[in-house]
Design an enzyme around this catalytic site. Structure first.
Site, PDB file in Angstrom:
ATOM      1  N   LYS A 254      -5.222   0.754   3.468  1.00  0.00           N
ATOM      2  CA  LYS A 254      -5.350  -0.488   3.763  1.00  0.00           C
ATOM      3  C   LYS A 254      -6.670  -1.006   4.361  1.00  0.00           C
ATOM      4  O   LYS A 254      -6.792  -0.811   5.635  1.00  0.00           O
ATOM      5  CB  LYS A 254      -4.158  -1.209   4.263  1.00  0.00           C
ATOM      6  CG  LYS A 254      -3.985  -2.752   4.254  1.00  0.00           C
ATOM      7  CD  LYS A 254      -2.830  -3.070   4.995  1.00  0.00           C
ATOM      8  CE  LYS A 254      -2.532  -4.756   4.778  1.00  0.00           C
ATOM      9  NZ  LYS A 254      -3.710  -5.484   4.439  1.00  0.00           N
ATOM     10  N   PHE A 350      -8.407  -0.726  -6.670  1.00  0.00           N
ATOM     11  CA  PHE A 350      -6.923  -0.213  -6.735  1.00  0.00           C
ATOM     12  C   PHE A 350      -6.251  -0.727  -7.713  1.00  0.00           C
ATOM     13  O   PHE A 350      -5.048  -0.427  -8.017  1.00  0.00           O
ATOM     14  CB  PHE A 350      -6.389  -0.414  -5.253  1.00  0.00           C
ATOM     15  CG  PHE A 350      -6.097  -2.087  -4.762  1.00  0.00           C
ATOM     16  CD1 PHE A 350      -5.359  -2.787  -5.304  1.00  0.00           C
ATOM     17  CD2 PHE A 350      -7.055  -2.128  -3.858  1.00  0.00           C
ATOM     18  CE1 PHE A 350      -5.376  -4.072  -4.989  1.00  0.00           C
ATOM     19  CE2 PHE A 350      -6.943  -3.600  -3.056  1.00  0.00           C
ATOM     20  CZ  PHE A 350      -6.243  -4.426  -3.870  1.00  0.00           C
TER      21      PHE A 350
HETATM   22  P1  AMP Z   1      -0.695  -9.037   2.049  1.00  0.00           P
HETATM   23  O1  AMP Z   1      -1.662  -9.839   2.273  1.00  0.00           O
HETATM   24  O2  AMP Z   1       0.300  -9.175   3.219  1.00  0.00           O
HETATM   25  O3  AMP Z   1       0.003  -9.295   0.856  1.00  0.00           O
HETATM   26  O4  AMP Z   1      -1.214  -7.684   2.323  1.00  0.00           O
HETATM   27  C1  AMP Z   1      -2.011  -7.070   1.373  1.00  0.00           C
HETATM   28  C2  AMP Z   1      -3.400  -7.354   1.536  1.00  0.00           C
HETATM   29  O5  AMP Z   1      -3.951  -6.056   1.928  1.00  0.00           O
HETATM   30  C3  AMP Z   1      -4.148  -7.440   0.100  1.00  0.00           C
HETATM   31  O6  AMP Z   1      -4.173  -8.847  -0.121  1.00  0.00           O
HETATM   32  C4  AMP Z   1      -5.364  -6.909   0.066  1.00  0.00           C
HETATM   33  O7  AMP Z   1      -6.321  -7.949   0.512  1.00  0.00           O
HETATM   34  C5  AMP Z   1      -5.396  -6.009   1.143  1.00  0.00           C
HETATM   35  N1  AMP Z   1      -5.497  -4.514   0.896  1.00  0.00           N
HETATM   36  C6  AMP Z   1      -6.343  -3.627   1.515  1.00  0.00           C
HETATM   37  N2  AMP Z   1      -6.415  -2.471   0.838  1.00  0.00           N
HETATM   38  C7  AMP Z   1      -5.445  -2.381  -0.196  1.00  0.00           C
HETATM   39  C8  AMP Z   1      -4.989  -1.480  -1.129  1.00  0.00           C
HETATM   40  N3  AMP Z   1      -5.662  -0.177  -1.070  1.00  0.00           N
HETATM   41  N4  AMP Z   1      -4.129  -2.150  -2.062  1.00  0.00           N
HETATM   42  C9  AMP Z   1      -3.782  -3.370  -1.985  1.00  0.00           C
HETATM   43  N5  AMP Z   1      -3.975  -4.201  -1.111  1.00  0.00           N
HETATM   44  C10 AMP Z   1      -5.165  -3.770  -0.172  1.00  0.00           C
END
Ligand code: AMP
Length: 572
Positions: A254, A350
């Site tokens: 992440k 990704f």
């Molecule tokens: P959320 O914002 O709570 O949905 O958390 C996911 C966020 O993590 C996404 O909006 C992306 O900006 C970030 N992210 C970072 N690395 C990844 C990854 N490998 N796959 C999906 N999201 C990622």
């Protein structure tokens, strides 16, 4: 359609707190609206442009006040006083039109078209003297408005309608106005919105072609799709179990950066943030990387844009820059190339949502294969202003053997990233949804310092105590406090008793069990995440906030700013 008819709709919306009634009021207006439907859709929520449109009205409260004073001739101190009392410049404008002394020019009747087009035009004024022209144009609208019309013209200009209509209301109203209003109809409208992000398009399509036409609305290049969102995993074991399909889970770094949706079509590349803002102009280095690396003729990718220090970007052991630093690149309007050398970036892809055909309904494992086939990695070339382009670090594991995932989690944190994403290989791409097939694992978020602006007496055991505290952050731009959520856990009875005494001594007005207070008390709170919300005027809501302590050392102006909430939201 006359603007007074829309004012009637706003008034009916304000007079009820029932979501169903609001939905029906909006649905009725939509059903009766003829050729103005798209304008009405826009005006009911007071959002004149879709999120991915970079245009802004460029209207501050100070400019609006000036327009109201110019149009009405009302004394400034009295208008300011009304504004202070009601907290709403719209109400103050209504008062100014009523009492300003200037005759309203009833020679012109405002129409929905005139208000909509007149306000949208404000975005087109550029360069020297543009502020003055905005004041004049807005004053022009206010000068022909009735008091009630002026209230809503001003609120629309400022983007705060205060009628309690969110995306959900619009969605449900479209389903009621043009379909049968049942759950399936709501889902059809929602899906159409998630792929188009434009309620005006969705409403017109529903009206003209019903459900079949809605289903045909599909991913379109250069029109951003809402990002699929992640839920929080409580632990690695639980996350692996929840995201597993057929005994397999994909897990990835992440990254701590900015979610980026990349659209490539022929020679064109466009970049959108998670809030659907077009940031292509800010990242010429990323555009070059895409031109170099993308092999598919047409594609939409999902990825994370990460900034690294110039000294480490070329090596294997890159050091990411903190999010606030990277966000400088997003805000940059000039010297973009120079800034791209100060904060070079790598895009870690990704997902692939489109490669000539839509992939949203394909399983994640299939989309991943299409992603791998659609581009070649690009090494960052710092001197030539080319960003890096690569796959996110990823692997697949069985939930029964979590060791490799645990190792990657540690590695991601050690390298300065946020944690791990856990992905169900069977999951379709669900735009805008938090559906639990995409999970994030990370340490808890940084606490925020927020001001108590209102408080409500609890029910039950704590009914003598102000147990529900409305929290606000500080909007430095407008010098106002903006609510970000409601706190009701984390304190002991003794702590809450002390807080109640303190807040009671600061009470200004009362409405039943709700007490407005002078904003003096600053609290430190933790929370699970920041969600976007129409309930609070910051546009955000803290999810599951918990009390950590009173920040005696801070005053309201020291509270965390809306800007920080913005960036924490973006960084999640
Ligand atoms: P959320 O914002 O709570 O949905 O958390 C996911 C966020 O993590 C996404 O909006 C992306 O900006 C970030 N992210 C970072 N690395 C990844 C990854 N490998 N796959 C999906 N999201 C990622």
């Amino acid at each position: 359609m006359e603007h007074t008819a829309l004012v009637d709709v706003y008034d009916r919306l304000s007079s009820t707190s029932s979501n169903n009634e609001k939905r029906d009021v909006v649905a009725e207006a939509f059903a009766e609206s003829d050729a103005h439907l798209w304008r009405l859709v826009v005006l009911v929520r007071g959002r004149l442009f879709p999120a991915h449109d970079r245009r802004e009205l460029g209207v501050s409260s100070r400019l609006t006040l000036e327009a109201v004073l110019t149009a009405t001739g009302a004394p400034e101190d009295e208008v300011r006083e009304r504004w202070r009392q009601t907290g709403d410049l719209g109400d103050a404008a209504a008062w100014a039109v009523e009492n300003g002394g200037q005759q309203t020019l009833f020679s012109e009747t405002l129409t929905v078209g005139r208000v909509h087009d007149g306000l949208r035009e404000l975005a087109d004024f550029e360069g020297d003297g543009s502020q003055g022209r905005r004041v004049d144009a807005l004053a022009g609208l206010v000068s022909v408005a009735t008091p009630d019309e002026a209230r809503y013209v001003v609120r629309t200009a400022l983007g705060h309608m205060r009628v309690g209509v969110g995306e959900g209301t619009i969605r449900d109203a479209i389903a009621v106005a043009f379909l049968d209003g049942g759950d399936d109809a709501v889902s059809a409208v929602e899906r159409a919105y998630q792929v188009t992000n434009d309620f005006a398009v969705v409403a017109e399509t529903a009206r003209d072609g019903g459900r079949d036409a809605l289903a045909e609305l599909d991913v379109e290049l250069f029109r951003p799709i809402q990002s699929m969102l992640a839920e929080k995993a409580e632990s690695l074991a639980e996350g692996l179990a929840d995201a597993a399909a057929d005994g397999r889970v994909r897990y990835e770094y992440k990254y701590d950066g900015i979610r980026i949706q990349v659209h490539v079509g022929g020679d064109d590349v466009r970049l959108f943030t998670r809030r659907l803002e077009d940031v292509t102009a800010q990242f010429p280095d990323v555009v070059r990387a895409m031109e170099r690396g993308v092999t598919a003729e047409n594609a939409i990718f999902d990825g994370e844009l990460v900034g690294y220090t110039p000294e480490t970007i070329a090596g294997d052991d890159r050091t990411p820059v903190v999010f606030q630093e990277l966000s400088r690149r997003v805000k940059r309007e000039s010297d973009v190339e120079a800034t791209s050398r100060e904060i070079p970036v790598v895009v870690h892809l990704f997902d692939c949502l489109y490669d000539g055909e839509t992939l949203l309904d394909d399983p994640a494992a299939e989309r991943y294969e299409r992603l791998v086939a659609a581009f070649d990695s690009v090494e960052p070339e710092f001197d030539d202003g080319v960003a890096g382009l690569e796959l996110a670090t990823t692997a697949t594991v069985s939930p029964d053997d979590p060791d490799p995932a645990a190792a990657l989690y540690e590695e991601a944190l050690e390298r300065g990233h946020e944690g791990l994403m856990l992905k169900n290989p069977d999951a379709t791409y669900q735009p805008g949804r938090r559906v639990g097939r995409l999970l994030k694992l990370k340490p808890t978020m940084e606490p925020l310092d927020v001001v108590v602006v209102r408080a409500k007496y609890s029910e039950g055991r704590r009914s003598e105590l102000l147990g529900r505290l409305y929290l606000a952050c500080y909007d430095a731009q407008s010098d106002e406090l903006r609510e970000v959520g409601r706190l009701s856990t984390g304190y002991t009875d003794d702590e809450l008793r002390a807080l109640t005494d303190r807040l009671e001594s600061l009470a200004t007005t009362r409405d039943g069990r709700l007490v407005e207070v002078d904003p003096e008390v600053v609290l430190e709170v933790e929370y699970e995440e920041i969600q976007s919300s129409t309930e609070y005027d910051s546009g955000y809501a803290l999810r599951f906030p918990r009390f950590l302590g009173v920040r005696e050392d801070l005053g309201p102006a020291d509270a965390d700013t809306l800007e920080r909430v913005d960036s924490l939201f973006d960084a999640q």
